[in-house]
Each structure stands twice: as C-alpha cells, then as structure tokens.
Design a protein around this motif. Sequence first.
Motif, PDB file in Angstrom:
ATOM      1  N   ILE A 220       1.106  -0.826  -0.075  1.00 55.25           N
ATOM      2  CA  ILE A 220       0.176  -0.007  -0.277  1.00 55.25           C
ATOM      3  C   ILE A 220       0.565   1.143   0.207  1.00 55.25           C
ATOM      4  O   ILE A 220       2.148   1.011   0.619  1.00 55.25           O
ATOM      5  N   VAL A 221       0.472   2.395  -1.284  1.00 62.80           N
ATOM      6  CA  VAL A 221       1.639   3.207  -1.386  1.00 62.80           C
ATOM      7  C   VAL A 221       0.573   4.274  -0.498  1.00 62.80           C
ATOM      8  O   VAL A 221      -0.581   4.214  -1.010  1.00 62.80           O
ATOM      9  N   ASP A 222       0.892   5.146   0.194  1.00 62.68           N
ATOM     10  CA  ASP A 222       0.501   5.752   0.647  1.00 62.68           C
ATOM     11  C   ASP A 222       0.816   7.769   0.406  1.00 62.68           C
ATOM     12  O   ASP A 222       2.395   8.321   0.369  1.00 62.68           O
ATOM     13  N   ALA A 223      -0.837   8.272  -0.339  1.00 62.60           N
ATOM     14  CA  ALA A 223      -0.364   9.488  -0.787  1.00 62.60           C
ATOM     15  C   ALA A 223       0.538  10.975   0.363  1.00 62.60           C
ATOM     16  O   ALA A 223       0.693  11.547  -0.243  1.00 62.60           O
ATOM     17  N   GLY A 224       0.023  10.940   1.233  1.00 60.42           N
ATOM     18  CA  GLY A 224      -0.481  11.657   2.616  1.00 60.42           C
ATOM     19  C   GLY A 224      -1.441  12.742   2.106  1.00 60.42           C
ATOM     20  O   GLY A 224      -0.269  14.030   2.876  1.00 60.42           O
ATOM     21  N   THR A 225      -1.977  12.144   1.607  1.00 57.94           N
ATOM     22  CA  THR A 225      -3.087  13.734   1.465  1.00 57.94           C
ATOM     23  C   THR A 225      -4.644  13.598   1.595  1.00 57.94           C
ATOM     24  O   THR A 225      -5.270  14.463   1.772  1.00 57.94           O
ATOM     25  N   PHE A 226      -4.374  12.411   2.353  1.00 59.49           N
ATOM     26  CA  PHE A 226      -6.230  12.657   2.780  1.00 59.49           C
ATOM     27  C   PHE A 226      -5.911  12.975   4.156  1.00 59.49           C
ATOM     28  O   PHE A 226      -5.101  12.814   5.280  1.00 59.49           O
ATOM     29  N   ASP A 227      -7.268  13.869   4.314  1.00 58.18           N
ATOM     30  CA  ASP A 227      -7.760  14.704   6.587  1.00 58.18           C
ATOM     31  C   ASP A 227      -7.978  13.299   7.062  1.00 58.18           C
ATOM     32  O   ASP A 227      -9.559  14.139   7.060  1.00 58.18           O
ATOM     33  N   TRP A 228      -7.145  13.277   7.256  1.00 53.21           N
ATOM     34  CA  TRP A 228      -7.822  11.848   8.877  1.00 53.21           C
ATOM     35  C   TRP A 228      -8.806  12.927   9.112  1.00 53.21           C
ATOM     36  O   TRP A 228      -8.616  11.940  11.057  1.00 53.21           O
ATOM     37  N   THR A 229      -8.430  14.146   9.551  1.00 53.83           N
ATOM     38  CA  THR A 229      -8.965  15.410  10.836  1.00 53.83           C
ATOM     39  C   THR A 229     -10.311  15.827  10.344  1.00 53.83           C
ATOM     40  O   THR A 229     -10.704  15.970  10.792  1.00 53.83           O
ATOM     41  N   ASN A 230     -10.949  14.995   9.763  1.00 55.55           N
ATOM     42  CA  ASN A 230     -12.466  16.024   9.067  1.00 55.55           C
ATOM     43  C   ASN A 230     -13.528  15.109   9.951  1.00 55.55           C
ATOM     44  O   ASN A 230     -14.501  15.244   9.521  1.00 55.55           O
ATOM     45  N   GLY A 231     -13.195  14.177  11.187  1.00 57.03           N
ATOM     46  CA  GLY A 231     -14.401  14.161  11.766  1.00 57.03           C
ATOM     47  C   GLY A 231     -14.723  12.567  11.847  1.00 57.03           C
ATOM     48  O   GLY A 231     -15.139  11.962  11.858  1.00 57.03           O
ATOM     49  N   LYS A 232     -14.141  11.800  10.277  1.00 55.20           N
ATOM     50  CA  LYS A 232     -15.002  10.572  10.299  1.00 55.20           C
ATOM     51  C   LYS A 232     -13.732   9.893  10.859  1.00 55.20           C
ATOM     52  O   LYS A 232     -14.179   8.485  10.866  1.00 55.20           O
TER      53      LYS A 232
END
Length: 429
Positions: A220-232
């Motif tokens: 799995i390659v992680d782009a590092g672009t997802f906002d994990w703090t969006n509440g979900k």
Amino acid sequence: MSTQKLATNALHAGHTPSETAGTRAVPIYQTSSYVFKDTDHAANLFSLSELGFIYTRLNNPTNQILQDRLAAAEGGVGAVVFASGTAAISTGLLTLLRAGDHIVASSSLYGGTFNLLNVTLPRLGITTTFVDASNPESFGKAVKENTRAFFVESLGNPKLDVLDLKAISKEAKAAQVPFIVDNTVASPALLNPIEHGANLVIHSLTKYIGGQGTSLGGAIVDAGTFDWTNGKFPEFTEPSAGYHGLVYSEALGNAAFTYKLILEGLRDFGGALSPFNAFQIIQGLETLPVRIKQHSANALELATWLEGRDEVAWVNYPGLKSNKYYDLAKEYLPKGQSGLVTFGVKGGFEAAKKLTDATKIFSLLANIGDTKSLIIHPASTTHQQLTAEQQEAAGVGQDLIRLSVGLEDIEDLKLDLEEAFKAISTVTA
Ligand SMILES: Cc1ncc(COP(=O)(O)O)c(C=O)c1O
C-alpha cells in the motif's frame, strides 16, 4: 519525496551502498529480530521516540528499501509491504474501517477482492455497495452517512475497463472519504493514480512488479494527501488504545496511515512480507519500466492479430481503436496499456475451455504479469463461484479467455494460438 524519474528510482531509491557494506545489490536481511543496545534503547524503539528495527513482522531493512522504492515509484509519502496483494488489501481495509462502516466499490474487481468485499467483510459488519465504475457519478450516488472509502482498480482485472480516476476522485473528495486504487494491472510504470487524486494505492507485487512469477507480495502506497481529521476517522484523532495513547494525526502528520498500517495493521494481522521475497521483488522492480513496454507492445500486436481471426467473436484491449475505453486509455495509459488481453471464442464456454487446454507456450494457470505468457478461462476457474449477474458485472462472459501476454517472440505467440485454434476447429466451426 524523490524528484528522479521512475527508471532511476526503480534502480536506486532507498538504497545507499555505503550503509550496507558497499553492496551494489540490495542485501537480504534474513532475520526475524534485531539486537537492542540495552533496555533503554529497546524502550525508545517501542515508544517511537527513536526509530529503528524491532521485529521483521513490523519492518526489515530489505523490506524498507522496497517500501522506499515503491513510494518513490508512485509518488507517495510512504509505503508498506505485505505477504501478498490480498494481505495488503485486507490489512489496509481492516486498519481503516470498523464494524458499521461502508465502502463504495467498482463492480469490476479481481475475483478475490470482490469476495472479500461481498462475503467476508460483511461478516465483520463492513458492507459494500458495488457500482458501475464507467459512470463516476454512481459512486457519489451510493454514498451513505457511514461510507468511509471508495475502492477501484485503475485497469480492472479481467474486464480491462479504464476508469476515469479524476472524475471518481472528485466524488471521493465530495464524500470526504479516501480514494483507494488498486494499480496492479497498470503498474506504476504506466499510471500513477496519485497524480489523478488517489489517496492510497494498492499493488499485488506478485504480478508485473515482481514480474517473474516467483514471489507473492503486496503493498500500500500512501499519498499522504487525505485529511484524517475531518471528523469521520476518530481512530486517527483520538488516543489509540492499541498503541499506548498515540494520536496518529498529531504525532505522525501525513504519514499517519502508513504508521497505523505498520504499528497496528502488521502487528495485529501479521501479514508481513518475507525479506527473501522482498529481494526477489526488488529485482523485478528494477526492470519494470523496460519490461512493461514490451508486455504492452506484444499485447497490442496480439490483440490486433486476434481481431482479424475468424474463430474470434470479439477482442478487448484498451489500446485497440475499436475499444470502448480507447479514449480513456489515451488519457490515462498513454505509455502502454499493459499485458492483459481478453477475447471471446466462437463456440462459447466449451470452445473457450478447449482452447485454453490446447496452447503450448501460453501456460494455463491463475496468475498474471509473468515474463512468460499465461492463459485462463475465468468462467470455469477464477470466477466460477460468482453468480451469472456477478460474472456479467465483472465482465466475465462464458466465452471469455484472458491472456497475460509475456515477453516471448510475438510470432511464436501467434503461432501457438493459431495451432490451438486449429485443434478446436470442430467446436468453433
Ligand atoms: C488486481 C489484483 N489485485 C489484487 C490481487 C491479489 O494479489 P495476490 O495474489 O498477490 O494476493 C490480484 C491477484 O490476481 C489482482 O489481479
């Protein structure tokens, strides 16, 4: 992140010979564990206040070099390798999701992934809505309040549908969920999903990246672009009970998912890659950019040749002008469309079965992406457990034959199929 091009990264990223006794080749660190300097050192490694190796289920120097190369190849901030592509997918989803969560996925997926989403994950309370991926809006329409991921294959196996990744990524952004793209069939040498909005990229390294049909592996390659703090995704923003109160998004920033995969995914599910397999896969990755060009050229020539045969009912290869996905292939796969070709034989199920029995160079087996040419009849093998409707959605008709076109001389491959057509002429006539 490396600024060098793939052909250079595939040979050099992650390895500094002076750090490995001057070895030009990447060495195999065949060890299960690593000697700590003392108990303080060990404590620091476990608490992450110092980075280093603890146990090969979590990481290993050979695996780390492969991880760095794959991250560079796909343009991600990090990568984690697994014992197989399936281990990568299942560990990735189980690290990301919890009971009650929902996935929106393309209906044309590799059969094993389809079963995981359709049968196994629902047992754990994680459900999936399958949509027609040729209509990007269908992803947005299937989103529910509990949707937490979109999952697709950039080039579907075996439907060979080329997806409009940019359009689907817009739907994922609107839904605020990570867009996961299995890029196994295209490989990073032909397509980089991160450039088109993917947040996580999956690979079965068993296929084109390993390339020789010797070793299973996944990544799995992680782009590092997802906002994990969006509440979900509270498991990224609240203290982790699984790792002594670590708040992943605070402590690890855009590498939060990469570390969660290692610290919890690999620790708890255990699907680690053997360093010997990592070494084999590194040998494959080094020549991927050259090999995939020839796989693509051979596949296009063979697909064109098959289109001219009387015994053939239809041919599917995204590089053919006649193909439904030709325009998308020009946009997303301009360097080549990889080595898979599917076609239908006149005479249906029986004729297709007989033809796959009759080839001599094409080996009848359940794999793709080998240097050697492979053939299979999915309806009687890999997709036999699916219902007729599910087979239809996955693009697997009764007459479909899948070729994984290898690197043999193209004239020999044509001759092999020609001889096989002659051998079944009584069925196709
Ligand atoms: C597109 C795709 N993803 C994932 C997998 C699973 O990979 P593995 O066989 O390495 O578990 C496969 C296997 O064929 C595949 O074709």
